[in-house]
Design an enzyme around this catalytic site. Structure first.
Site, PDB file in Angstrom:
ATOM      1  N   LYS A  22       0.839  -1.205   0.000  1.00 20.12           N
ATOM      2  CA  LYS A  22       0.000   0.000   0.000  1.00 20.12           C
ATOM      3  C   LYS A  22       0.875   1.257   0.000  1.00 20.12           C
ATOM      4  CE  LYS A  22      -1.792   1.634   3.988  1.00 20.12           C
ATOM      5  NZ  LYS A  22      -1.488   3.043   4.274  1.00 20.12           N
ATOM      6  N   ASN A  23       1.912   1.260   0.844  1.00 14.96           N
ATOM      7  CA  ASN A  23       2.687   2.493   1.016  1.00 14.96           C
ATOM      8  C   ASN A  23       3.719   2.718  -0.077  1.00 14.96           C
ATOM      9  OD1 ASN A  23       1.084   2.987   3.162  1.00 14.96           O
ATOM     10  ND2 ASN A  23       2.601   2.450   4.721  1.00 14.96           N
ATOM     11  N   CYS A 116      -5.378  12.349  12.027  1.00 18.76           N
ATOM     12  CA  CYS A 116      -6.152  11.115  11.842  1.00 18.76           C
ATOM     13  C   CYS A 116      -6.143  10.388  13.184  1.00 18.76           C
ATOM     14  CB  CYS A 116      -5.532  10.258  10.746  1.00 18.76           C
ATOM     15  SG  CYS A 116      -3.980   9.539  11.261  1.00 18.76           S
ATOM     16  N   ARG A 121      -0.440  14.509  12.830  1.00 16.10           N
ATOM     17  CA  ARG A 121       0.160  14.400  11.503  1.00 16.10           C
ATOM     18  C   ARG A 121       0.488  15.750  10.843  1.00 16.10           C
ATOM     19  NH1 ARG A 121      -1.454   9.085   9.894  1.00 16.10           N
ATOM     20  NH2 ARG A 121       0.207   9.105   8.359  1.00 16.10           N
ATOM     21  N   ASP A 305       4.222   0.675  12.057  1.00 17.13           N
ATOM     22  CA  ASP A 305       3.050   0.017  11.468  1.00 17.13           C
ATOM     23  C   ASP A 305       2.923  -1.445  11.892  1.00 17.13           C
ATOM     24  OD1 ASP A 305       3.200   1.751   8.258  1.00 17.13           O
ATOM     25  OD2 ASP A 305       2.620   2.387  10.262  1.00 17.13           O
ATOM     26  N   ARG A 397      -8.596  -0.573   4.505  1.00 17.39           N
ATOM     27  CA  ARG A 397      -7.712   0.433   3.909  1.00 17.39           C
ATOM     28  C   ARG A 397      -6.370  -0.166   3.497  1.00 17.39           C
ATOM     29  NH1 ARG A 397      -6.227   4.723   7.530  1.00 17.39           N
ATOM     30  NH2 ARG A 397      -4.976   5.168   5.704  1.00 17.39           N
TER      31      ARG A 397
HETATM   32  C1  EPZ Z   1       3.951   7.050   6.308  1.00 16.66           C
HETATM   33  O1  EPZ Z   1       3.143   8.066   6.882  1.00 16.66           O
HETATM   34  C2  EPZ Z   1       3.068   5.815   6.183  1.00 16.66           C
HETATM   35  N1  EPZ Z   1       1.937   6.099   5.295  1.00 16.66           N
HETATM   36  C3  EPZ Z   1       2.542   5.409   7.562  1.00 16.66           C
HETATM   37  O2  EPZ Z   1       1.793   4.212   7.405  1.00 16.66           O
HETATM   38  C4  EPZ Z   1       3.747   5.120   8.464  1.00 16.66           C
HETATM   39  O3  EPZ Z   1       3.281   4.801   9.755  1.00 16.66           O
HETATM   40  C5  EPZ Z   1       4.648   6.357   8.515  1.00 16.66           C
HETATM   41  O4  EPZ Z   1       5.042   6.729   7.177  1.00 16.66           O
HETATM   42  C6  EPZ Z   1       5.902   6.109   9.340  1.00 16.66           C
HETATM   43  O5  EPZ Z   1       6.607   5.022   8.814  1.00 16.66           O
HETATM   44  C7  EPZ Z   1       2.138   6.048   3.959  1.00 16.66           C
HETATM   45  O6  EPZ Z   1       3.231   5.785   3.481  1.00 16.66           O
HETATM   46  C8  EPZ Z   1       0.941   6.307   3.104  1.00 16.66           C
HETATM   47  P1  EPZ Z   1       5.912  10.443   8.459  1.00 16.66           P
HETATM   48  P2  EPZ Z   1       3.691   9.607   6.919  1.00 16.66           P
HETATM   49  O7  EPZ Z   1       5.798  11.708   7.698  1.00 16.66           O
HETATM   50  O8  EPZ Z   1       4.442   9.888   5.691  1.00 16.66           O
HETATM   51  C9  EPZ Z   1       6.153  13.655  11.939  1.00 16.66           C
HETATM   52  C10 EPZ Z   1      -0.043   2.778   7.661  1.00 16.66           C
HETATM   53  O9  EPZ Z   1      -0.544   2.223   8.652  1.00 16.66           O
HETATM   54  N2  EPZ Z   1       6.070  14.679  10.867  1.00 16.66           N
HETATM   55  O10 EPZ Z   1       7.144   9.606   8.327  1.00 16.66           O
HETATM   56  O11 EPZ Z   1       2.553  10.482   7.262  1.00 16.66           O
HETATM   57  C11 EPZ Z   1       4.807  12.976  12.168  1.00 16.66           C
HETATM   58  O12 EPZ Z   1       4.016  13.724  13.074  1.00 16.66           O
HETATM   59  C12 EPZ Z   1       0.393   4.226   7.739  1.00 16.66           C
HETATM   60  O13 EPZ Z   1       0.168   2.214   6.557  1.00 16.66           O
HETATM   61  C13 EPZ Z   1       6.234  16.016  11.199  1.00 16.66           C
HETATM   62  O14 EPZ Z   1       6.449  16.364  12.351  1.00 16.66           O
HETATM   63  O15 EPZ Z   1       4.672   9.501   8.166  1.00 16.66           O
HETATM   64  C14 EPZ Z   1       5.187  11.652  12.753  1.00 16.66           C
HETATM   65  O16 EPZ Z   1       5.404  11.818  14.145  1.00 16.66           O
HETATM   66  C15 EPZ Z   1       0.099   4.847   9.093  1.00 16.66           C
HETATM   67  N3  EPZ Z   1       6.139  16.954  10.218  1.00 16.66           N
HETATM   68  C16 EPZ Z   1       6.521  11.340  12.096  1.00 16.66           C
HETATM   69  O17 EPZ Z   1       6.987  12.571  11.520  1.00 16.66           O
HETATM   70  C17 EPZ Z   1       5.893  16.613   8.908  1.00 16.66           C
HETATM   71  O18 EPZ Z   1       5.836  17.509   8.032  1.00 16.66           O
HETATM   72  C18 EPZ Z   1       6.435  10.286  11.009  1.00 16.66           C
HETATM   73  O19 EPZ Z   1       5.629  10.803  10.009  1.00 16.66           O
HETATM   74  C19 EPZ Z   1       5.724  15.241   8.583  1.00 16.66           C
HETATM   75  C20 EPZ Z   1       5.819  14.290   9.576  1.00 16.66           C
END
Ligand code: EPZ
Length: 416
Positions: A22-23, A116, A121, A305, A397
């Site tokens: 998915k990701n 979410c 996020r 995850d 999802r």
């Molecule tokens: C991706 O989400 C994945 N989703 C998530 O999978 C996964 O849990 C996550 O990466 C971490 O591995 C997809 O790929 C579609 P991040 P993403 O930006 O990109 C902080 C699932 O279950 N952050 O790496 O949203 C944020 O708050 C989903 O398949 C900022 O502070 O994750 C978090 O604490 C859930 N500012 C951390 O980084 C930003 O601008 C990780 O977020 C962006 C992120």
């Protein structure tokens, strides 16, 4: 509201194939708008998140259709830069369209993705990086109005190795003037798949999988065919289904190297795990052993995850395991549901302490998010009696017909 009904106590035994990730699919679907051409994608799982991305592609003028086992995206007809608000709010990861549409179209209107179930996020890292590349981004009335005649390559440092921010910058940089460097980039395998996809359509990306990614701007891209990498989180979920039911499973279409941190923890828990080039075999022990600590970290650390699924496994272990959730601030919603099933869990902020019990007992529980819902199904497989898991839609999802896969492996599970 759909639900799963599980009668616990049946071993998971057999062989199954893992579907596409998915990701990896989601950013690659966003990337299809870059080439204004035909994109033939293989191993696209049937997930509600993929359906939403498909609707967005169609809303901006792309043709999307299934042809045999392929999903075809023709982005030659792209005619809009507005990402429908309702779809962004339904699936926040559609925010990944920002970088791709900005690169292709030069302007984007997209609603703030918002938080979410697992956290608020933020997108500050995305916006900071795109502004450094010359994008003008105005935030008003819940929308982001972005424009950039020509993005310019620059040296970007991410304060946190955000997966989404890394992907948005890669997509935005494909046509930029000069070379963009992303430092402290996310290293997930799904980003390597995105790099391979963009390069196979004529882009010039290198370094994905490491902390430094280089994107050299090009002028045009061509059509492409691509097979999505296997889903390492779905694979880990299937492995735990066998581990928690004292069963054994052989997975086909997996990349063991993408799951080393998870395999390491499953071995620590007493599972016998053998890996082939694209297979993994797991044989469960009679009793799962507790593990001192499991802490979630950016890749290649233990994936957030997989936290909830691993917690389900530890609720039936022979001792105490401490979880530390370092990535998201609200990813323990499954714990109160597991407690209803007889688990012994104490949560304090980002720490969860799991004291294993002999047996879980069936109950009516509610899934609150995608991976938490999967964790409840895993717990139900091992519980005594019947468990009803409400709000099954969360699981749809990220898992392609999970109940059918588990049923074929011996579980007594129905979806209503
Ligand atoms: C991706 O989400 C994945 N989703 C998530 O999978 C996964 O849990 C996550 O990466 C971490 O591995 C997809 O790929 C579609 P991040 P993403 O930006 O990109 C902080 C699932 O279950 N952050 O790496 O949203 C944020 O708050 C989903 O398949 C900022 O502070 O994750 C978090 O604490 C859930 N500012 C951390 O980084 C930003 O601008 C990780 O977020 C962006 C992120």
């Amino acid at each position: 509201m759909s639900k799963y009904i599980v009668v616990g106590g049946k071993k998971i035994v057999g062989e199954t194939r893992v579907h596409g990730a998915k990701n990896a699919v989601l950013p690659i679907l966003a990337a299809t708008v870059l080439n204004g051409n035909i994109n033939v994608l293989y191993d696209i799982p049937r997930l509600s998140d993929v359906e939403i991305m498909t609707k967005i592609l169609q809303a901006v003028g792309c043709r999307v259709y299934r042809e045999g086992e392929a999903l075809v995206v023709d982005s030659s007809g792209l005619n809009s830069h507005e990402v429908p608000e309702d779809l962004v709010r339904e699936m926040r990861s559609s925010f990944i369209f920002l970088g791709a549409l900005l690169a292709r179209h030069g302007s984007v209107k997209i609603s703030y993705p918002g938080g979410c179930e697992i956290g608020h996020r933020p997108i500050d890292l995305h916006l900071k990086a795109l502004r450094e590349m010359g994008a003008e981004i105005e935030e008003k009335h819940g929308f982001l109005y972005c424009k950039a005649k020509k993005l310019r390559g620059c040296d970007i440092h991410l304060d946190f190795p955000s997966v989404g921010a890394t992907e948005n910058v890669i997509l935005a940089a494909v046509f930029a003037e000069g070379t963009t460097i992303i430092r402290n980039a996310a290293r997930e395998p799904e980003i390597v798949d995105l790099e391979n996809y963009i390069n196979s359509m004529g882009g010039k990306v290198s370094g994905a999988g490491s902390a430094n990614i280089f994107i050299e701007g090009v002028n045009e891209l061509h059509g492409v065919q691509h097979r999505i990498i296997p889903d390492r989180i779905v694979a880990g979920t299937y492995l735990i289904a066998a581990a928690i039911t004292k069963g054994e499973i052989l997975l086909d279409n997996v990349v063991p190297d993408h799951m080393q941190s998870v395999l390491h923890k499953l071995r620590e828990a007493g599972c016998k795990v053998e890996c082939g080039s694209n297979q993994i075999k797991l044989v469960a022990p009679d009793r799962i052993k507790s593990i001192d600590t499991i802490q979630t970290l950016p890749y290649p650390g233990f994936p957030t995850d997989m936290q909830s699924q691993m917690m389900s496994l530890m609720t039936t272990s022979n001792g105490v395991t401490v979880f530390i959730e370092n990535i998201f601030e609200n990813r323990y919603k499954h714990t109160e549901e597991l407690i209803r099933m007889g688990a012994n869990i104490k949560v304090d902020g980002r720490i969860a302490l799991i004291r294993g019990v002999e047996k879980l007992s069936g109950a009516t529980v509610t899934s609150k998010d995608l991976r938490g819902g999967a964790a409840l199904i895993l717990a139900a497989l091992a519980a005594e009696g019947t468990t009803i898991i409400e709000s099954a839609k969360h699981v749809d999802r990220g898992y392609d017909h999970l109940h059918e896969v588990l049923h074929a492996l011996g579980a007594e599970i129905r979806k209503m």
